[in-house]
Each structure stands twice: as C-alpha cells, then as structure tokens.
Scaffold this active site. Structure first.
Site, PDB file in Angstrom:
ATOM      1  CE  LYS A  38       7.423  51.335  93.267  1.00  0.00           C
ATOM      2  NZ  LYS A  38       6.359  50.597  93.956  1.00  0.00           N
ATOM      3  NE  ARG A  49      -0.021  47.520  94.815  1.00  0.00           N
ATOM      4  CZ  ARG A  49       1.129  48.181  94.699  1.00  0.00           C
ATOM      5  NH1 ARG A  49       1.283  49.108  93.775  1.00  0.00           N
ATOM      6  NH2 ARG A  49       2.139  47.948  95.525  1.00  0.00           N
TER       7      ARG A  49
HETATM    8  C1  LIG Z   1       5.974  51.299  94.923  1.00  0.00           C
HETATM    9  C2  LIG Z   1       5.703  50.823  96.285  1.00  0.00           C
HETATM   10  C3  LIG Z   1       5.929  51.670  97.358  1.00  0.00           C
HETATM   11  C4  LIG Z   1       6.333  53.103  97.189  1.00  0.00           C
HETATM   12  O1  LIG Z   1       5.222  53.836  96.768  1.00  0.00           O
HETATM   13  P1  LIG Z   1       5.313  55.417  96.521  1.00  0.00           P
HETATM   14  O2  LIG Z   1       3.912  55.889  96.647  1.00  0.00           O
HETATM   15  O3  LIG Z   1       5.835  55.565  95.149  1.00  0.00           O
HETATM   16  O4  LIG Z   1       6.182  55.986  97.559  1.00  0.00           O
HETATM   17  C5  LIG Z   1       5.736  51.162  98.636  1.00  0.00           C
HETATM   18  N1  LIG Z   1       5.310  49.898  98.817  1.00  0.00           N
HETATM   19  C6  LIG Z   1       5.060  49.052  97.809  1.00  0.00           C
HETATM   20  C7  LIG Z   1       4.585  47.685  98.105  1.00  0.00           C
HETATM   21  C8  LIG Z   1       5.244  49.489  96.499  1.00  0.00           C
HETATM   22  O5  LIG Z   1       4.998  48.661  95.494  1.00  0.00           O
END
Ligand SMILES: *Cc1c(COP(=O)(O)O)cnc(C)c1O
Length: 357
Positions: A35, A128
């Site tokens: 992403k 979240r």
């Molecule tokens: C973006 C995301 C990650 C990765 O997070 P980072 O802190 O950037 O490594 C992992 N799990 C979910 C659900 C995410 O949205």
C-alpha cells in the site's frame, strides 16, 4: 521535467529479507505490503524475492494491479460492501470485522465457486478496526456465524495496534489475543491457524524475541521504507533507511531577506502562523514541488547544507546560501524522503514519476 521518486529496490529486499529471516526463527510468516507504494510492481517482486508469504494491501485497486503475480493476496482494510466482487476475484484473504460484509463475501464466493479466507479482527486497545476484545459474546456470535457460512473459511484472528490510538504491542495485550484465539478453538473445535499480530510496531519485539508464542503472522509496511521501528523511533540494526529519494527542479534563485516584509497576516495560506528568524540576506531557491504533490514534511535535502524553509501548494522554498554547490535554475535537487506520510503521498501523486532502481 517531471519530479521523480526513486525506490531503492535492493534496500527493500534487504530489509524484508532480514525481517523474514528473523520471523522464521519463531514460526512467524510475513505479509509483504504494497500500500505504501500504491501497488508498485517492482516493489512487490522485491518483497516476494525476500521471502514474504502474502502480498497485502488496504486498497483493492492495488491488488487488482498485481493480480498476475502468483501469490496469495490479502486485503488489509475491511472490504467496502460495494467492492465485494473484486475482493473475491483478486484476493484469497481479507481482514474483517463486520458481519454484513462477511455475509456478502460468502454470497459472492459461493456464486464464483471459490473459497475466501477471513481473518477476524479483534481490537486490543488501539481503537481502530476490530471487535473490542472484551465483547466476547459478540466475538463468539460472529465466529459461530462465519463457520456456518459457505464459500468462506475462518483462517484466523488478527489485531492492529499503533495506528490510531498509538498503543504498542506488548506481551500482555498479545496474550489477550492469543487467549481469545484459544477460546475460539476450544469452543468451536476449529484449528484457526493464523494469529496475525500486527505491523511495524512489532519489529522491536520480534528482534528481541519477545513476541509471545501463538502469534504466527505479521503484516509490515512502513518500517521497510524508513528502516525505523515505531515504538522508540530507533534505526533498526542493519536495515537500510534510504529507500525513497526524490529529485525536483529549481525554477528560481534569488537573494532575499530571511524575514517577510509588510503587514503580517494572521496566518498563511495553510492556516499556519510562522515564526521567522532574521538571518540577514539569504540565497533562496524555489523548487517546482509543493503540498499538492505530496506531504513535504519528510523531505530532507541530500546536500545537508540546504534547509527547507517551507512550501505552498506548488512551490518549495529552500535556503542554499551555505551550499558549496553552485546551483542554477533548471538543476535538480535531491531529497531523502524520510517520513511515512511523505512517502505514501509522493507514491500516490499523479505529478510524480516513480522509478525503481
Ligand atoms: C497498514 C497496515 C499494516 C502495516 O502497518 P505498518 O505500521 O505500516 O507496518 C498492517 N495491518 C493493517 C491492517 C494495515 O492497515
């Protein structure tokens, strides 16, 4: 010339290899995440060559772009009800917390005659996504429903931390998740093979060997770019931290006072109140890059004698007085892109060309 960002693919590979090797010691598999680079193909290939088990992304559009790469895909953000068809077509796994969405996944999977795997998200404190960990009845209800739906498979539970509330993963909150998984396994007599424990904020625990047994999956994105772990903001030993660099063009050089002259408005065009230090007359360059291109906070000039003074929507102002280089209009200035916010916005910008090297 178009502003360019360069992705250091060898650095991506090196960081990911280190992560995967460390994770394997503890039986933890790693989802490589695309992403941050909007599904950049060279980046995705580097993750795979480094040994990740899945490609994961929050946006189905990015995974659709990568559909020709033969590896299991995972959608990190709970699917929109309006994109279920694509989720079933382009992914084998998704992270979920909503029963209506899960029912819809089931319907479409049955119609397309495929099996889609679900990771049920549990919120262990960061606020979240996910079902709140104390709402056990709701967790059991949703599990009971999922395991009786056709077309889908409850592959595991997962959690996400340090994203909204800034809560760190710890032995304690991880054990909450592991306990919930164990209870589900016993109560419903299912294997529930995956416990997906989080993101870049788990890296420090991983290298210290402190991730509790039971967590067997991680999803890592931002540290791959920054080489920095999230909790303390420390450089991860032996990781590359220059992954994304940027090159943009000078369009003006002028010598001007370092403090604005005239009646000062209450705030500038971006609602900021700026303080200017009087450093006398300074040589300033304007670079054709601004806040509409990307978040500029993480731009650090490679020439360390240059300072970024600020930016408006399309102009970045830098002070080049102390540089030994003899800059001129038309030349390019190089920046390290050091923060996650700057990296993801640069990668998503239609004004910036992305080059892997
Ligand atoms: C973006 C995301 C990650 C990765 O997070 P980072 O802190 O950037 O490594 C992992 N799990 C979910 C659900 C995410 O949205």
């Amino acid at each position: 010339m178009k502003t360019k960002v360069y992705i250091n693919i060898n650095g991506v590979k090196k960081n990911t290899q280190s992560l995967v090797t460390e994770a394997q010691k503890y039986g933890i598999s790693v989802a490589g995440i695309t992403k941050g680079c909007c599904g950049n193909e060279a980046f995705a290939q580097a993750l795979l060559e480094a040994g990740v088990d899945f490609l994961a992304d929050s946006r189905i559009e990015n995974l659709e772009k990568l559909q020709h790469i033969p590896v299991e895909k995972m959608l990190l953000r709970s699917p929109k009800l309006s994109e279920i068809e694509k989720v079933i077509s382009y992914t084998q796994y998704s992270l979920n917390s909503d029963l209506q969405v899960i029912r819809s996944l089931s319907e479409v999977a049955v119609r397309k005659n495929v099996k889609h795997s679900i990771i049920l998200m549990i919120d262990i404190g960061d606020l979240r996504e996910g079902i709140w960990y104390e709402n056990l009845n709701e967790i059991y209800h949703i599990v009971d429903t999922i395991i009786h739906l056709d077309g889908i498979y409850l592959a595991g539970v997962g959690t996400n931390v340090t994203c909204f509330g800034g809560i760190m993963p710890t032995e304690e909150n991880y054990k909450l998740l592991i306990k919930i998984a164990d209870n589900i396994r016993q109560r419903f007599n299912i294997t529930l093979p995956i416990i997906s424990g989080g993101n870049s904020s788990s890296i420090q625990m991983l290298y210290e060997g402190r991730i509790p047994k039971g967590i067997n999956h991680l999803r890592v994105n931002q540290s791959i770019y920054t080489g920095i772990e999230i909790g303390q903001g420390q450089q991860i030993p032996n990781w590359e931290n220059r992954i994304v660099t940027l090159e943009a063009e000078i369009i003006e050089i002028q010598v001007k006072p370092s403090t604005p002259q005239g009646t000062i408005a209450k705030m500038n065009a971006f609602g900021e109140i700026k303080n200017f230090k009087d450093k006398g007359m300074r040589k300033r360059a304007i670079i054709a890059l601004g806040r509409q291109d990307m978040n500029i906070e993480g731009l650090k000039p490679v020439d360390s004698t240059i300072t970024v003074e600020g930016a408006s929507s399309d102009h970045l102002i830098v002070d080049i007085t102390d540089s030994n280089a003899n800059y001129s209009v038309g030349q390019l200035i190089n920046f390290n892109v050091t923060t996650y916010a700057s990296i993801i916005t640069a990668m998503a910008s239609p004004f910036i060309e992305k080059i892997s090297k």
